[in-house]
Every structure is written in structure tokens, then in C-alpha cells.
Enzyme design. Sequence first.
Site, mmCIF file in Angstrom:
data_model
loop_
_atom_site.group_PDB
_atom_site.id
_atom_site.type_symbol
_atom_site.label_atom_id
_atom_site.label_comp_id
_atom_site.label_asym_id
_atom_site.label_seq_id
_atom_site.Cartn_x
_atom_site.Cartn_y
_atom_site.Cartn_z
ATOM 1 N N ASP A 49 0.837 -1.204 0.000
ATOM 2 C CA ASP A 49 0.000 0.000 0.000
ATOM 3 C C ASP A 49 0.873 1.256 0.000
ATOM 4 O OD1 ASP A 49 0.891 -0.226 2.596
ATOM 5 O OD2 ASP A 49 -1.072 0.059 3.531
ATOM 6 N N SER A 50 2.195 1.079 0.050
ATOM 7 C CA SER A 50 3.118 2.188 -0.200
ATOM 8 C C SER A 50 2.861 2.800 -1.570
ATOM 9 C CB SER A 50 4.572 1.691 -0.115
ATOM 10 O OG SER A 50 4.747 0.525 -0.894
ATOM 11 N N ASP A 88 -1.077 -6.213 -0.474
ATOM 12 C CA ASP A 88 -1.440 -5.631 0.820
ATOM 13 C C ASP A 88 -2.942 -5.417 0.928
ATOM 14 O OD1 ASP A 88 0.604 -5.225 2.636
ATOM 15 O OD2 ASP A 88 1.153 -3.248 1.861
ATOM 16 N N LYS A 118 -1.186 -9.562 2.481
ATOM 17 C CA LYS A 118 -0.449 -9.153 3.678
ATOM 18 C C LYS A 118 -1.321 -8.196 4.473
ATOM 19 C CE LYS A 118 3.216 -6.169 3.595
ATOM 20 N NZ LYS A 118 2.699 -5.053 4.414
ATOM 21 N N GLU A 120 -1.378 -5.827 8.356
ATOM 22 C CA GLU A 120 -0.575 -5.299 9.466
ATOM 23 C C GLU A 120 -1.224 -5.647 10.804
ATOM 24 O OE1 GLU A 120 0.101 -1.091 8.895
ATOM 25 O OE2 GLU A 120 0.992 -1.400 6.914
ATOM 26 N N GLU A 186 9.320 -4.631 10.386
ATOM 27 C CA GLU A 186 9.714 -3.311 9.874
ATOM 28 C C GLU A 186 10.246 -2.415 10.984
ATOM 29 O OE1 GLU A 186 7.021 -1.371 7.147
ATOM 30 O OE2 GLU A 186 8.141 0.510 7.240
HETATM 31 O O1 KIV Z 1 3.491 -1.149 1.680
HETATM 32 C C1 KIV Z 1 4.630 -1.615 1.582
HETATM 33 O O2 KIV Z 1 5.367 -1.340 0.636
HETATM 34 C C2 KIV Z 1 5.084 -2.517 2.637
HETATM 35 C C3 KIV Z 1 6.516 -2.930 2.624
HETATM 36 C C4 KIV Z 1 7.370 -1.776 2.916
HETATM 37 C C5 KIV Z 1 6.779 -4.053 3.540
HETATM 38 O O3 KIV Z 1 4.330 -2.892 3.467
#
Ligand code: KIV
Length: 283
Positions: A49-50, A88, A118, A120, A186
Site C-alpha cells: 500500500d506504499s 497488501d 499481507k 498489518e 519493519e
Molecule cells: O506497503 C509496503 O510497501 C510494505 C513494505 C514496505 C513491507 O508494506
Amino acid sequence: MSATARTAAPMPDDIRGMKGDVPIVSLTAYTTPMARMMDEHCDFVLVGDSVGMVLHGLPSTLGVTLDMMVMHGQAVARGLTKAMLVIDMPFGSYEEGPAQAFANAAKIMGQTGAAAIKLEGGAYMAETIAFLVQRGIPVMAHIGLTPQSINTLGGYKVQGRADQAEVLANDAQAVADAGAFAVVLEKIPANLADRITAQIAIPTIGIGASSRCDGQILVVDDMLGLFTAFKPKFVKRYAALAQTGEAAIAAYAAEVRARAFPAAEHMFSDAVPSGHAEQSTLK
Ligand code: KIV
């Protein structure tokens, strides 16, 4: 498993099986061309989600939507044949509880072909992780600095120092026991990352953690020097593509203004080519 031996994408169980073996290599990707560049080299690729910050200019990951993750997930899927695809779950799409998480994870997997999602969170997400895994959705967990919680964490600080180390070690154990096949660590102290890596039975994927984690991940735009708004200490820039790109754009602008571009070889004459007609607007 080494990157050179790979002929087809690994499955989450294969990634789990790499615990303690050769380090697991991963990067984020958001587009088909980037995915193609890393397919040979990465064991898995994460549509993080970056994407909201590095591609869409958002101030944090909180504004990222499920539809954005699906769209970028589909784009990345088109570029992968050898690396496993993980996507994510965005903020607000899973925290209410297992049923909400299942509905949205199923949408992501069904519409993108991703092998896993993924999410969190530590011990408090264990019930949701177990619910998803029992229903066929492989889960990569993510603990330590969890960017979707920056408002409660008080910013992008190192996590797990002093008395918080115990909490994070418990979180790692809880997500592993719940059935996650791997966990991202992280921005935590290296000795805590080493302790967790030794303690749990699933691979740890470090980002700002330790070289002794079972694998590493970076945001691709960070390591290519494309995202330059800020550089976390844990990022190593392997290229300076923003500088190279801006220099190329400046050269183009100067040539257009000087009428030096397009040159003769970029233009078309009115003569019909002999033998065969021009085939494509791309040629
Ligand atoms: O959103 C993302 O890019 C991430 C990674 C930095 C692990 O969660």
C-alpha cells in the site's frame, strides 16, 4: 531455493520452507514494467500500500483503497511468471473483524490471481489471520512499524525498543501460531529481529530489521532512487533514477525548444515504402 533455479512462481508454502535457507528476496512493485524487471530476481513481489505514497503522492498509506490495490495488483500480475505475488490489504479493509477481512481478501485474490495477502498487526490480528488461513487465504503478517497505524504510533519511529521488545516478540509468535506463512519485521532493532527470527518457525522478512532475517524487502522506488521525498535510514539506493530521468526530460525539453527533436530519423516521408506497407502505428 535460489532465484536461478526458479521456473515457476513459488507458493506460500514454498516461501515458508525457505526458513533458514538462502535469503528470501523481495521488492514492492505497482506496475507491469517494474514487475517484469524483478520477476527473475525476486522470490515474491509485494504490491504494497506504499503505492499510495510513491505513485499517487498521498501523504501516508491511509488513503489507499481496495480498488487501487486490485488495479495495481492486476498490473503487477501481468508482469510476473516466476515470482509469487502478494498484495497488501489497505487500511480499513480488514480491521473490523474476520468476516470483513475474508470478503475483501477474497476480492483481492479473486480479481488479481495473487497467491497471498499481507496485513498489518500482531496478536490482536491473530483471530483474523487464523480465520483467513482456515478458509484458503495465505497470510503474510507485518509487525513492528506498521505504517497504517502511524497516528497511534506517533510517527515512523523505531519500534520494539526497551520494554516493547517483549510485546513484539509475542506479536511475532502470535501471528506465526495463527498460521501466517511469513512475517514482515519493519524498523525494529537488529538484535530483536535476530531473536524473533530464531524464535518463530516462519520466515522473517526484514525492512529496517537485520541482515540475519530470513529475507529482505524494500520499496522499489526507494532502492531505485525514484522516490526522493525522503529516505529512511534502512533504504540503500542502488540507482538514482529520479536524477537520470529528470536529466533526460530536461534534454528533451531543450531539444524540443531548439527544434532539434524530432530529427529526420523520427519523422515520416510521404513516399510509400516498397515491398510492404507500414505495418503499425507503433513503428
Ligand atoms: O506497503 C509496503 O510497501 C510494505 C513494505 C514496505 C513491507 O508494506
